[in-house]
Scaffold this motif. Structure first.
Motif, PDB file in Angstrom:
ATOM      1  N   ILE A  45      14.612   6.423  -4.802  1.00 21.57           N
ATOM      2  CA  ILE A  45      13.656   5.332  -4.994  1.00 21.57           C
ATOM      3  C   ILE A  45      12.259   5.944  -5.165  1.00 21.57           C
ATOM      4  O   ILE A  45      11.908   6.888  -4.469  1.00 21.57           O
ATOM      5  CB  ILE A  45      13.727   4.395  -3.766  1.00 21.57           C
ATOM      6  CG1 ILE A  45      14.967   3.542  -3.853  1.00 21.57           C
ATOM      7  CG2 ILE A  45      12.473   3.571  -3.603  1.00 21.57           C
ATOM      8  CD1 ILE A  45      14.859   2.320  -4.706  1.00 21.57           C
ATOM      9  N   LYS A  46      11.532   5.416  -6.127  1.00 25.05           N
ATOM     10  CA  LYS A  46      10.180   5.917  -6.357  1.00 25.05           C
ATOM     11  C   LYS A  46       9.273   5.519  -5.190  1.00 25.05           C
ATOM     12  O   LYS A  46       9.098   4.340  -4.924  1.00 25.05           O
ATOM     13  CB  LYS A  46       9.669   5.308  -7.664  1.00 25.05           C
ATOM     14  CG  LYS A  46       8.407   5.910  -8.188  1.00 25.05           C
ATOM     15  CD  LYS A  46       8.285   5.599  -9.668  1.00 25.05           C
ATOM     16  CE  LYS A  46       7.169   4.622  -9.918  1.00 25.05           C
ATOM     17  NZ  LYS A  46       7.173   4.080 -11.260  1.00 25.05           N
ATOM     18  N   GLU A  47       8.765   6.513  -4.487  1.00 22.47           N
ATOM     19  CA  GLU A  47       7.906   6.197  -3.343  1.00 22.47           C
ATOM     20  C   GLU A  47       6.442   6.248  -3.755  1.00 22.47           C
ATOM     21  O   GLU A  47       6.072   7.002  -4.635  1.00 22.47           O
ATOM     22  CB  GLU A  47       8.158   7.199  -2.216  1.00 22.47           C
ATOM     23  CG  GLU A  47       9.585   7.130  -1.700  1.00 22.47           C
ATOM     24  CD  GLU A  47       9.834   8.072  -0.536  1.00 22.47           C
ATOM     25  OE1 GLU A  47       9.036   8.036   0.409  1.00 22.47           O
ATOM     26  OE2 GLU A  47      10.810   8.810  -0.587  1.00 22.47           O
ATOM     27  N   VAL A  48       5.635   5.442  -3.131  1.00 17.89           N
ATOM     28  CA  VAL A  48       4.188   5.498  -3.404  1.00 17.89           C
ATOM     29  C   VAL A  48       3.412   5.444  -2.108  1.00 17.89           C
ATOM     30  O   VAL A  48       3.892   4.947  -1.093  1.00 17.89           O
ATOM     31  CB  VAL A  48       3.674   4.323  -4.272  1.00 17.89           C
ATOM     32  CG1 VAL A  48       4.136   4.435  -5.669  1.00 17.89           C
ATOM     33  CG2 VAL A  48       3.981   2.986  -3.653  1.00 17.89           C
ATOM     34  N   ASN A  49       2.219   5.953  -2.164  1.00 15.46           N
ATOM     35  CA  ASN A  49       1.281   5.814  -1.065  1.00 15.46           C
ATOM     36  C   ASN A  49      -0.072   5.553  -1.671  1.00 15.46           C
ATOM     37  O   ASN A  49      -0.681   6.437  -2.223  1.00 15.46           O
ATOM     38  CB  ASN A  49       1.229   7.093  -0.226  1.00 15.46           C
ATOM     39  CG  ASN A  49       2.384   7.131   0.732  1.00 15.46           C
ATOM     40  OD1 ASN A  49       2.516   6.263   1.583  1.00 15.46           O
ATOM     41  ND2 ASN A  49       3.241   8.124   0.565  1.00 15.46           N
ATOM     42  N   VAL A  50      -0.471   4.305  -1.630  1.00 19.15           N
ATOM     43  CA  VAL A  50      -1.746   3.978  -2.235  1.00 19.15           C
ATOM     44  C   VAL A  50      -2.872   4.300  -1.272  1.00 19.15           C
ATOM     45  O   VAL A  50      -3.965   4.639  -1.649  1.00 19.15           O
ATOM     46  CB  VAL A  50      -1.774   2.493  -2.657  1.00 19.15           C
ATOM     47  CG1 VAL A  50      -3.130   2.105  -3.212  1.00 19.15           C
ATOM     48  CG2 VAL A  50      -0.707   2.242  -3.684  1.00 19.15           C
ATOM     49  N   THR A  74       0.836  -1.209   0.000  1.00 21.90           N
ATOM     50  CA  THR A  74       0.000   0.000   0.000  1.00 21.90           C
ATOM     51  C   THR A  74       0.862   1.248   0.000  1.00 21.90           C
ATOM     52  O   THR A  74       0.417   2.309  -0.396  1.00 21.90           O
ATOM     53  CB  THR A  74      -0.941   0.052   1.213  1.00 21.90           C
ATOM     54  OG1 THR A  74      -0.151  -0.069   2.389  1.00 21.90           O
ATOM     55  CG2 THR A  74      -1.967  -1.051   1.173  1.00 21.90           C
ATOM     56  N   LEU A  97      20.689  -0.448  -5.401  1.00 20.08           N
ATOM     57  CA  LEU A  97      20.330   0.837  -4.811  1.00 20.08           C
ATOM     58  C   LEU A  97      21.424   1.866  -4.934  1.00 20.08           C
ATOM     59  O   LEU A  97      21.171   3.037  -5.114  1.00 20.08           O
ATOM     60  CB  LEU A  97      20.007   0.656  -3.334  1.00 20.08           C
ATOM     61  CG  LEU A  97      18.633   0.143  -2.997  1.00 20.08           C
ATOM     62  CD1 LEU A  97      18.482   0.094  -1.510  1.00 20.08           C
ATOM     63  CD2 LEU A  97      17.582   1.070  -3.595  1.00 20.08           C
ATOM     64  N   LEU A 151      -4.383   6.393 -11.771  1.00 19.26           N
ATOM     65  CA  LEU A 151      -3.312   6.944 -10.937  1.00 19.26           C
ATOM     66  C   LEU A 151      -3.104   8.414 -11.225  1.00 19.26           C
ATOM     67  O   LEU A 151      -2.921   9.222 -10.332  1.00 19.26           O
ATOM     68  CB  LEU A 151      -2.023   6.173 -11.182  1.00 19.26           C
ATOM     69  CG  LEU A 151      -2.096   4.715 -10.744  1.00 19.26           C
ATOM     70  CD1 LEU A 151      -0.999   3.911 -11.372  1.00 19.26           C
ATOM     71  CD2 LEU A 151      -2.043   4.630  -9.232  1.00 19.26           C
ATOM     72  N   ARG A 167      21.121  -4.203 -11.365  1.00 19.76           N
ATOM     73  CA  ARG A 167      20.366  -3.153 -10.693  1.00 19.76           C
ATOM     74  C   ARG A 167      20.654  -3.195  -9.216  1.00 19.76           C
ATOM     75  O   ARG A 167      20.749  -4.266  -8.621  1.00 19.76           O
ATOM     76  CB  ARG A 167      18.861  -3.378 -10.865  1.00 19.76           C
ATOM     77  CG  ARG A 167      18.315  -2.936 -12.179  1.00 19.76           C
ATOM     78  CD  ARG A 167      16.958  -3.533 -12.338  1.00 19.76           C
ATOM     79  NE  ARG A 167      16.372  -3.211 -13.639  1.00 19.76           N
ATOM     80  CZ  ARG A 167      15.495  -2.225 -13.820  1.00 19.76           C
ATOM     81  NH1 ARG A 167      15.088  -1.490 -12.831  1.00 19.76           N
ATOM     82  NH2 ARG A 167      15.018  -2.000 -15.017  1.00 19.76           N
ATOM     83  N   ALA A 174      27.654  -5.479  -2.862  1.00 18.77           N
ATOM     84  CA  ALA A 174      26.774  -6.548  -2.383  1.00 18.77           C
ATOM     85  C   ALA A 174      25.325  -6.261  -2.769  1.00 18.77           C
ATOM     86  O   ALA A 174      24.977  -5.121  -3.056  1.00 18.77           O
ATOM     87  CB  ALA A 174      26.894  -6.664  -0.862  1.00 18.77           C
ATOM     88  N   ALA A 175      24.538  -7.307  -2.778  1.00 22.08           N
ATOM     89  CA  ALA A 175      23.089  -7.216  -3.003  1.00 22.08           C
ATOM     90  C   ALA A 175      22.715  -6.545  -4.328  1.00 22.08           C
ATOM     91  O   ALA A 175      21.725  -5.852  -4.418  1.00 22.08           O
ATOM     92  CB  ALA A 175      22.393  -6.515  -1.839  1.00 22.08           C
ATOM     93  N   PHE A 182       5.286   2.658  -0.088  1.00 22.92           N
ATOM     94  CA  PHE A 182       6.715   2.406   0.016  1.00 22.92           C
ATOM     95  C   PHE A 182       7.385   3.757   0.218  1.00 22.92           C
ATOM     96  O   PHE A 182       7.241   4.650  -0.607  1.00 22.92           O
ATOM     97  CB  PHE A 182       7.246   1.733  -1.254  1.00 22.92           C
ATOM     98  CG  PHE A 182       8.681   1.323  -1.120  1.00 22.92           C
ATOM     99  CD1 PHE A 182       8.998   0.070  -0.605  1.00 22.92           C
ATOM    100  CD2 PHE A 182       9.700   2.189  -1.445  1.00 22.92           C
ATOM    101  CE1 PHE A 182      10.313  -0.302  -0.438  1.00 22.92           C
ATOM    102  CE2 PHE A 182      11.022   1.830  -1.269  1.00 22.92           C
ATOM    103  CZ  PHE A 182      11.335   0.577  -0.764  1.00 22.92           C
ATOM    104  N   SER A 205      21.254  -6.892  -7.923  1.00 18.26           N
ATOM    105  CA  SER A 205      20.441  -7.873  -8.623  1.00 18.26           C
ATOM    106  C   SER A 205      21.007  -8.056 -10.024  1.00 18.26           C
ATOM    107  O   SER A 205      21.168  -7.109 -10.785  1.00 18.26           O
ATOM    108  CB  SER A 205      18.981  -7.392  -8.624  1.00 18.26           C
ATOM    109  OG  SER A 205      18.405  -7.571  -9.867  1.00 18.26           O
TER     110      SER A 205
END
Lengths: 283, 879
Positions: free
Chosen positions: B111-116, A214, B84, B657, B82, B39-40, A216, B42
């Motif tokens: 980082i692309k943030e979202v809030n649904v 929901t 961070l 959206l 890919r 490290a880490a 991030f 992808s």
């Protein structure tokens, strides 16, 4: 009826509290700091036989530089409250205040009390839960190897991220998952990991356990990740589920022996507790 | 395919001749620019030859190492990295076992943030969910008011809901289709407070068994209630001046997982049209060859074309009552039984001054008629529906009884011409729909029986068409009787074979109908026996055919071909005229349909069809029929042969959206017929029409466009829309054949501004331009309407609504304006369930409204008489 059950729930909680005191669940060793929070809506069916009782809880995945922790969205507040009142001089008063604050927080039911600690870049995870029954704190250390099947499909946009589909079998259920390479984390809700991006949505075939992202967000303030592995006794998932079932039985017993409930039909509540049987893992 | 084959051959040769193992090992070390291990990260191996599909993937460990083994049949593979903290990098590498050392430039990424959470519109694969709370306003009374404000939706004046320009299929409440097409009852009476979300179901297949198997491009709506068990009750009463104006509404509703019930009792004389809650918005027999059995209007009762304003309450002078009871019960998880009973009674008064200008060959005739109509509507519709919608089978049986006792009275120029019509209609229909899965395939069976009986009549006083009916002498009373009676039966059986993404369906069908058509004219209550003034046709129509359907479906592409071939046999018996005929015809009407969805937000739909048919047997009436007091019609002893080509293209874009919704639509049709109607002017606006054999064509172009933008942060919606039609046809007036061109352009702008908490503004602008070109005359008129609505939310308890409307009409340099204003004040105490409203409608007391319309040979100017200024006091109670 609904209200009655809700009231009873509070009564049950109070009763347990009085019996055992606030068994302070403390993970006081700081192991990392949170960089990102991924929030998931966890929708699950409590009773395997009936789908008219779907519940939703908010769960958070806290991602740090070395570790990540997955727990109920209000577990962090719950633990913080306890931490604040732990060293209070008047313990009885502190317990009361802490409890009144905790009570206002939603969630933390039978199916969402667990926490999961994952080490980034490692398949080993620690699944743990405190106070399963009185002073029983258990942890399960597991190596998660999921054999993902990447599905060639059109990009699906979920939460504004371009997602790809993958499927897997995990602990007796068949899952469909969507992950995004725009968030390059080898992580996801619950124990799920091993995809080339964060899992944005995962659901089992029957639609009984669904996690959906929901939000991030990047965190710009200091938020530590705590864990104290010494507190938990190592066991396996079977033993953990046994403990959970014992806990349910204990609650039923508690209701039967108690005078607190007066004229309310305890049979219904008993039945409700007994049908808390649809665990996410089928062992 | 060729490429695949080539690769396959190539790799086979390699495999056999060179004995190379196709499995490659790729390992490597990835570091930053400072040579520190990364490290880490992808690490993905992609196949550039196959749309960059992922071959395998891994993550680097703490020391920056990764290792993977894979099999790929290409020369090169793409390695995508890919993470961070480093830039995303893609390298093309040879497909062989190798070890790599890759250094990545450091880049700290945003980082692309979202809030649904809290987003009012949530879109998933096949659903779009609108949170009601984000769209509702204090002044809303029902869920329909809120739906009207949601981007993508439009609700027209009758209450019919459109989503992205297309009418919705089903209106579910908690997944149950209680009201079928009569959803106006819920939409207008269900409180928005009880509804949590409105879910739009795209490409919704109502038959569970066919989901994911048979594509349906219809859109349906599901209301999610806040509580599982909901009971709501609405009681409303209003009184007002002048005259005893009143409005009453009692509507209890009950929703539970097992039962749903909506009952309503409503009555008013304030212009609130109750027929929209009585007649279904969607005709439910559309699965059977687009067959509809709505009530036929066999005779024209001189009703006045409604004025071009959106608000019907301005001119509808009604006195209506509606009683409706709807109940659904779930017999099991899959089975449901429902009953809908609706009774409607109305008395509608209509008054207008109609000025008609006939364009005749040499002169123009002008007529001025002051028309007063009274429609007495009285009807009962009952439905009993059983549905079993299981995952392996589907049964639906619908039984419907309809009875109409409609009457109408007309007076033209006081007593110059009186008309009195009785327009009853009875219909009984039963439809059975049965589907069953057989392994992966399915069989279906449909049966339909429909009986209709409409003995309609109209009386003209004094008598009309003296020359034909009374040897040229004036007489008192003419009565036109028109009886139509028919029985239709339709049966079909289909078997559908599915193979992967293909489905092949073969349907055989048999239709049979018995029809009777009788017309007679009475002269002063004596039936005239002249054959030229009566008709008696009996005919049977039988049709048998095969419909072959081929469809191909992937998640993004749907392709469908229909190849129906049938044979029609008509046996016509004409009692009075030389028309007894035996007509046979083979009919072929192929259709192709394509639906393609891409980039998640885009959709393309295109279809092509051809149909060949024979015309309606109603055209065989060789005896004259008085259709209208100014027109006498007769048919031809020959059935027309018609064919029709249609093509359509539609494109949709919806991105919840960003809040953009858009669609464009283009449609073309070409109709060919071998008959044409000839109108003969008999002077003074009186027309006689007859049908002539003549090959002619009509072409129609329609272009629609619609864009809506929802500004989430401002809670505002802005939309524009346009509809343009262009029609070319031919007509015959007296002795001459002429061409007609009709062009209509409509443009609209809607703004719903909700940025401020205390003030909401609604603005609508609608512009219409009509141009007609015929040999006799060219006409052109414009009309536009502007509506501005202000809602002032003074406190939590009270609000004021001020509404202004401006209507403009222009024709041949003559212009007409009309202004309207309404004001209302509402008060709702914080506690308690009562609310109060005082309303003043038509403040300026505007009495008339002028509008124009065109027929092929005339231009009509209507001066419509409107409702005067009214003041209403309203008390409502709801929980």
């Amino acid at each position: 009826m609904q209200i009655k059950i809700a009231k009873l729930r509070i009564k049950i909680l109070l009763l347990i509290l009085v019996r055992y005191g606030v068994a302070i669940a403390q993970d006081d060793v700081e192991i990392d700091k949170v960089n990102y929070i991924a929030s998931y809506l966890y929708t699950f069916q409590e009773d395997s036989l009936s789908n008219d009782r779907l519940k939703s809880e908010e769960m958070n995945l806290y991602i740090g530089s070395t570790y990540s922790k997955f727990e109920h969205a209000y577990a962090y507040q719950r633990d913080s409250i306890i931490k604040v009142y732990k060293n209070h001089t008047n313990q009885q008063e502190a317990t009361q205040i802490a409890w009144s604050l905790i009570q206002q927080l939603p969630g933390g039911g039978h199916f969402t009390k667990f926490k999961i600690l994952k080490e980034n870049n490692n398949d080993t995870i620690t699944f743990f839960e405190s106070n399963i029954t009185s002073k029983v704190n258990l942890k399960v250390i597991q190596n998660i190897q999921i054999d993902w099947n990447l599905v060639e499909s059109n990009d699906t946009i979920i939460c504004n991220y371009k997602c790809h589909k993958a499927t897997c079998n995990f602990s007796g259920r068949y899952y469909k998952a969507w992950y995004t390479m725009e968030l390059p984390f080898n992580n996801g809700p619950y124990k799920f990991l091993g995809l080339p991006g964060l899992i944005v949505k995962i659901e089992d075939k029957e639609g009984q356990h669904i996690f959906e992202l929901t939000s991030f967000n990047k965190i710009n303030y200091c938020m530590p990740i705590y864990f104290n592995k010494e507190r938990y006794k190592t066991t396996d998932m079977r033993a953990y589920y046994r403990a959970k079932k014992t806990r349910a039985m204990e609650l039923v017993q508690l209701i039967n022996n108690s005078q607190t409930f007066g004229d309310v039909n305890t049979g219904e509540i008993e039945a409700k507790i007994m049908t808390l049987n649809n665990y996410i893992e089928r062992l | 395919m060729r490429k695949c084959l080539r690769t396959y051959l190539f790799s086979s040769i390699l495999l056999f001749s060179l004995i190379i193992n196709a499995q490659s090992q790729l390992s490597g070390f990835i570091s930053g620019e400072d040579n520190q291990p990364a490290a880490a990260v992808s690490v993905m191996l992609l196949n550039p030859a196959a749309g960059n599909n992922i071959i395998t993937y891994a993550f680097t460990d703490d020391k920056g190492y990764f290792n993977m083994s894979y099999t790929a049949h290409t020369d090169t593979v793409a390695l995508s990295l890919r993470s961070l903290n480093y830039s995303d990098t893609t390298l093309l590498i040879a497909n062989k076992t190798q070890e790599l050392h890759i250094m990545l430039p450091t880049e700290v990424k945003a980082i692309k943030e979202v809030n649904v959470r809290g987003t009012p519109i949530v879109s998933k694969q096949d659903t779009t969910t609108y949170m009601v709370g984000s769209f509702e306003k204090q002044s809303d009374e029902s869920i329909g008011d809120v739906i009207n404000r949601m981007p993508g939706f439009t609700v027209d004046a009758t209450g019919k809901i459109y989503y992205m320009g297309k009418p919705i299929d089903k209106y579910y409440i908690e997944g149950m289709d209680l009201l079928e097409g009569r959803y106006g009852i819920a939409n207008k009476n269900l409180s928005n407070k009880a509804v949590g979300a409105v879910v739009v179901l795209h490409n919704h297949q109502p038959i569970k068994m066919l989901r994911d198997k048979q594509f349906n491009d219809g859109t349906s709506v599901n209301l999610k209630l806040k509580k599982k068990f909901t009971t709501t009750f609405r009681a409303e009463g209003a009184i007002g001046i002048p005259y005893p104006r009143y409005n009453a509404n009692i509507t209890p509703m009950l929703f539970s997982p097992k039962h749903q019930m909506i009952a309503t009792l409503q009555a008013n004389n304030i212009g609130n049209d109750l027929s929209t809650q009585h007649h279904p918005f969607t005709i439910s027999y559309n699965e059977i060859d687009n067959y509809t059995n709505t009530k036929p209007n066999l005779l024209d009762i001189s009703s006045v074309a409604p004025p071009g304003i959106s608000n019907r309450e301005r001119y509808l002078m009604n006195n209506a009552a509606l009683i409706s009871f709807n109940y659904l019960t779930k017999l099991s998880d899959e089975e449901e039984l429902k009953t809908n009973v609706s009774y409607y009674n109305d008395r509608i008064e209509e008054e207008a001054l109609i000025e008609t200008e006939y364009y005749l060959e040499n002169d123009t005739t002008r007529l001025r008629e002051h028309t007063q109509n009274t429609f007495k509507k009285n009807s009962l519709i009952t439905d009993l529906i059983f549905t079993n919608n299981a995952s392996k089978k589907y049964i639906n049986n619908k039984f419907r009884l309809e009875n109409y006792w409609d009457k109408a009275e007309t007076s033209i120029n006081e007593t110059q011409q009186l008309q009195n019509a009785k327009l009853p209609h009875f219909s009984a229909a039963d439809e059975l729909d049965w589907h069953r899965m057989v392994g992966k395939h399915f069989i279906s069976f449909k049966a339909f029986v429909d009986y209709n009986h409409s003995p309609q009549q109209i009386q003209y006083e004094p008598g009309v068409f003296d020359d034909y009916i009374n040897n040229g002498e004036a007489y008192n009373l003419a009565t036109q009787h028109y009886l139509k009676q028919d029985l239709h039966t339709k049966a079909s059986a289909a078997f559908t074979l599915t193979h992967k993404r293909w489905a092949f369906s073969t349907k055989t069908f048999v239709n049979f109908s018995l029809n009777k058509l009788n017309t007679t004219i009475d002269n002063n209550d004596f039936e005239i026996t002249a054959d030229s003034l009566r008709n008696q046709l009996d005919w049977t129509e039988s049709e048998a055919g095969v419909d072959e359907k081929i469809s191909y479906e992937t998640p993004s592409l749907k392709l469908r071909f229909n190849l129906p071939l049938s044979y029609i046999n008509n046996n016509i018996d004409d009692a009075w005229h030389q028309a007894s005929q035996y007509i046979q015809q083979a009919i072929f009407a192929p259709r192709a349909y394509l639906n393609y969805e891409f980039y998640n937000f885009f959709k393309l739909i295109t279809s092509l069809s051809f149909s060949k048919s024979i015309g309606d047997i109603n055209g065989l009436t060789q005896g004259f029929i008085i259709n209208n007091y100014r027109s006498l019609n007769r048919g031809l002893n020959q059935l027309p042969h018609k064919y029709r080509y249609t093509g359509s293209f539609r494109s949709e874009y919806k991105n919840p959206l960003s809040g953009w919704f858009a669609s464009i639509d283009y449609r073309y049709s070409l109709n060919h017929s071998d008959i044409i109607t000839r109108q003969i002017s008999m002077g003074n606006g009186v027309l006689q029409s007859e049908i002539l054999p003549y090959d002619n064509e009509r072409s129609d172009h329609t272009f629609n466009g619609e864009v809506t933008y929802y500004i989430s942060n401002w809670r505002s919606t802005i939309g524009i829309n346009s509809t343009n039609t262009f029609q070319q046809s031919q007509y015959v007036l007296n002795q001459s054949l002429s061409d007609r061109e009709l062009q209509t352009n409509i443009a609209g702008l809607n703004i719903n501004w909700g940025y401020w908490k205390a003030l909401q503004i609604k603005y609508n602008f609608n512009y219409t331009r009509t141009r007609q070109r015929t040999t006799q005359a060219n006409s052109k008129f414009h009309n536009y309407e502007q509506v501005l609505d202000f809602f002032f939310y003074l406190t939590k308890k009270q609000w004021i609504n001020i509404r202004g409307e401006y209507n403009f009409n222009e024709n041949n340099q003559q212009t007409f304006h009309s202004w309207f204003g309404d004001i209302s004040y509402a008060y709702k105490p914080e506690k308690g369930k009562f609310s109060y409203k005082i309303q003043c409608r038509n403040i300026f007391d505007t009495q008339q409204l002028i509008s124009y319309w065109n027929s092929d040979i005339s231009l009509v100017r209507n001066t419509y008489y409107l409702r005067p200024r009214e003041i209403l006091l309203n008390v409502s109670y709801r929980f």
